[in-house]
Design a protein around this motif. Structure first.
Motif, short mmCIF file in Angstrom:
data_model
loop_
_atom_site.label_atom_id
_atom_site.label_comp_id
_atom_site.label_asym_id
_atom_site.label_seq_id
_atom_site.Cartn_x
_atom_site.Cartn_y
_atom_site.Cartn_z
N LEU A 143 0.71 -1.28 -0.06
CA LEU A 143 0.04 0.11 0.02
C LEU A 143 0.87 1.33 -0.01
O LEU A 143 0.60 2.21 -0.76
N ASP A 144 1.96 1.37 0.85
CA ASP A 144 2.86 2.15 0.65
C ASP A 144 3.39 2.88 -0.58
O ASP A 144 3.49 3.85 -1.00
N TRP A 145 3.80 1.60 -1.37
CA TRP A 145 4.45 1.65 -2.57
C TRP A 145 3.53 2.21 -3.49
O TRP A 145 3.79 3.12 -4.36
N GLU A 146 2.33 1.62 -3.66
CA GLU A 146 1.26 1.82 -4.79
C GLU A 146 0.58 3.13 -4.42
O GLU A 146 0.14 3.70 -5.59
N ARG A 147 0.26 3.54 -3.40
CA ARG A 147 -0.61 4.46 -2.83
C ARG A 147 0.08 5.49 -2.05
O ARG A 147 -0.52 6.63 -1.76
N GLY A 148 1.23 5.49 -1.63
CA GLY A 148 1.75 6.65 -0.58
C GLY A 148 2.59 7.74 -1.57
O GLY A 148 2.89 8.64 -0.97
N PHE A 149 2.49 7.69 -2.94
CA PHE A 149 2.90 8.85 -3.68
C PHE A 149 2.07 9.48 -4.50
O PHE A 149 1.20 8.95 -5.09
N PRO A 150 1.96 11.01 -4.58
CA PRO A 150 1.08 11.45 -5.41
C PRO A 150 0.87 11.17 -6.70
O PRO A 150 -0.16 11.08 -7.40
N ASN A 292 -8.25 2.60 1.84
CA ASN A 292 -7.81 1.35 1.08
C ASN A 292 -8.80 0.31 1.44
O ASN A 292 -8.75 -0.60 2.08
N ASP A 293 -9.88 0.46 0.58
CA ASP A 293 -11.15 -0.34 0.93
C ASP A 293 -11.13 -1.80 0.48
O ASP A 293 -11.69 -2.60 0.71
N ASP A 294 -9.80 -2.00 -0.21
CA ASP A 294 -9.39 -3.47 -0.86
C ASP A 294 -8.87 -4.23 0.45
O ASP A 294 -8.99 -5.44 0.85
N TRP A 295 -8.41 -3.63 1.60
CA TRP A 295 -7.92 -4.18 2.71
C TRP A 295 -8.45 -3.67 4.11
O TRP A 295 -8.14 -4.31 5.06
N VAL A 296 -9.40 -2.60 4.01
CA VAL A 296 -9.92 -2.16 5.35
C VAL A 296 -11.45 -1.80 5.14
O VAL A 296 -11.45 -1.30 3.92
N VAL A 297 -12.31 -2.29 5.96
CA VAL A 297 -13.51 -1.96 5.83
C VAL A 297 -13.72 -0.59 6.84
O VAL A 297 -13.50 -0.77 7.76
N MET A 298 -14.30 0.26 6.42
CA MET A 298 -14.60 1.27 7.28
C MET A 298 -16.05 1.70 7.26
O MET A 298 -16.49 1.81 6.18
N GLU A 299 -16.69 1.45 8.54
CA GLU A 299 -18.24 1.58 8.44
C GLU A 299 -18.30 2.80 9.34
O GLU A 299 -18.40 2.72 10.85
N PRO A 300 -18.81 3.97 9.03
CA PRO A 300 -19.21 5.01 9.70
C PRO A 300 -20.48 4.70 10.72
O PRO A 300 -21.35 4.49 9.95
N VAL A 301 -20.31 4.96 11.94
CA VAL A 301 -21.51 4.79 12.71
C VAL A 301 -21.63 6.10 13.74
O VAL A 301 -20.62 6.80 13.88
N ASP A 302 -22.59 5.99 14.35
CA ASP A 302 -23.01 6.96 15.48
C ASP A 302 -22.76 6.30 16.69
O ASP A 302 -22.23 5.11 16.79
N ARG A 303 -22.96 6.96 17.91
CA ARG A 303 -22.77 6.43 18.98
C ARG A 303 -23.24 5.22 19.30
O ARG A 303 -22.89 4.38 20.35
#
Ligand SMILES: [Zn+2]
Length: 463
Positions: A143-150, A292-303
């Motif tokens: 991930l660093d190598w592929e997505r860490g550079f603009p 990086n949704d191929d390796w991490v799922v982020m589910e935004p939620v409330d309290r």
């Protein structure tokens, strides 16, 4: 594409798979991406259920057509209480890890020949241990190598400057920055010669001289520490010309952003990473941190853990799909975020986030020759590294009075030890403080955020 073996035989993601699939994902169409993500999720859930007694309990009766929302939310305390059942390797125990981390020389070495060990205090204030298997390390590197550079051009320039990478972080302590760097140097020849750790515990003039000698092409670290060095650059004592300035591990404030840009002539890049998750999001040329949704799922939620479609969310649930030793699945992360899915001109289709997390303060002490800035990590690291400290907060008041709030079995003797290490740390920077034990227990502020190191001065009248 030729098929890469997914795992290396130990149930870990193979280096080949990580390095092929991270770039391949970017080229997939939306339905291929969705299918890929589903497979990633299935793999980690199945593995957790089969190898972690804790998840076997949680997922009893679960079959393969589950929806993510069918899985129970997990919290740090709940998982920590059953640590030995949580991990997927029965030879790993918390007792074994505690013994292992007593020896500082083990930082960046593989525990049981297989796992990197990190110790954090975390946003809820209670310490925890996270292990990375080698697969997680491969995924992070890819991930660093592929997505860490603009842009590719910047990556090529970086390569031409022999991948000279400087990170400003803490050397003592089993933290993500130092552990990954030391491990990387031990297995990768480019990193052995090209990467260098700059220890925030060293006196500033030494750091400046070393950085001048090293002349990094990429300069990364905690923004609070980098900002102190940026001021040295502006004052003409530091003169480095990094291609990339990367801020991670802490909230990057607008002030820090401006100082870094003024000093190094480049807009700092923000990376959202944490010990539990690895790299959650990487910034695109439009300044958006894409998940990086191929390796991490982020589910935004409330309290109450109800899903939040877009916009501001009180917290989020993390699922990591690259770390098999210690699966985090629907794990509560208390960073407040703003979640965007409206697309981005850069062409990446994954959602992007703004993070309102990590807001420890830089402490401003009075030294012999005027104000001395002490970055929060100096205090954070030494106290996080004391096994007796269950939780802590440090608050700076006027007249160099530093209030320590400590939760421990024996508060008084723990305080005496803590005072000694903080005194020693401050003395290296020419600061003498009056450190005292507070009767107030550590706890979250009114907004529910747990801040470890705080400048209480700013809320008090200034002389
Ligand atoms: Zn973008």
């Amino acid at each position: 594409m030729k098929k890469a073996p997914i795992t290396n035989g130990d149930g870990e993601i193979s280096a080949l798979y990580a390095s092929k699939m991270v770039p391949a994902y970017a080229k997939m169409d939306e339905s291929e991406k969705a299918a890929y993500r589903r497979n990633q999720l299935l793999r980690i859930v199945r593995y957790a259920k089969a190898h972690s007694p804790l998840y076997a309990d949680l997922y009893a009766g679960l079959d393969d057509d589950f929806k993510l929302s069918d899985l129970p939310v997990t919290t740090k305390n709940e998982l920590k209480e059953r640590f030995d059942d949580w991990v997927t390797d029965r030879s790993v125990t918390m007792d074994g890890i505690m013994e292992y981390i007593k020896d500082q020389n083990n930082n960046g070495k593989l525990f049981l020949g297989k796992y990197l060990v990190f110790r954090t205090s975390g946003s809820t204030g209670s310490p925890a241990v996270t292990l990375y298997d080698r697969g997680m390390i491969h995924v992070s590197n890819a991930l660093d190598w592929e997505r860490g550079f603009p842009t590719l051009q910047v990556r090529n320039q970086y390569f031409r400057r022999r991948c000279k990478f400087a990170t400003v972080c803490a050397n003592p302590g089993f933290n993500l920055g130092s552990g990954m760097l030391i491990y990387g140097k031990s297995v990768n020849i480019i990193k052995r010669f090209g990467s260098k750790l700059f220890d925030i515990f060293d006196p500033l003039p030494e750091l400046v001289a070393e950085l001048n000698r090293f002349s990094p092409a990429m300069f990364s670290g905690y923004p609070s520490a980098m900002t102190v060095l940026a001021k040295e650059q502006l004052a003409g004592r530091l003169h480095i010309s990094p291609l990339l300035v990367v801020s991670c591990g802490e909230y990057l404030s607008d002030d820090s952003k401006k100082t870094l840009e003024a000093a190094f002539g480049r807009r700092p890049i923000n990376a959202y990473l944490s010990t539990e998750s690895g790299s959650v999001a990487s910034e695109c040329p439009f300044g958006h941190m894409h998940v990086n949704d191929d390796w991490v799922v982020m589910e935004p939620v409330d309290r109450e853990n109800r899903p939040v479609a877009t916009g501001r969310a009180d917290k989020w649930l993390l699922t990591t799909m690259g770390n098999f030793i210690q699966p985090y699945i629907r794990y509560e992360v208390t960073d407040r975020i703003v979640y965007h899915d409206e697309g981005c001109p850069c062409g990446r289709t994954s959602p992007w986030v703004e993070v309102e997390g990590r807001t420890d303060d830089t402490l401003r002490f009075r030294g012999k020759d005027g104000e001395v800035e002490i970055i929060p990590w100096l205090i954070y690291i030494v106290l996080t590294n004391m096994p007796e400290v269950r939780s802590f907060q440090a608050l700076l008041h006027d007249e160099n009075r530093l209030e320590l709030r400590i939760a421990a079995d024996d508060r008084v003797s723990t305080f005496e030890k803590a005072k000694a290490v903080v005194d020693e740390t401050l003395a290296k920077h020419g600061v003498r403080a009056h450190i005292y034990l507070s009767d107030t227990p550590p706890g979250p502020d009114k907004s529910g955020k747990f801040i470890h190191v705080r400048n209480a001065l700013k809320s008090e009248p200034q002389p």
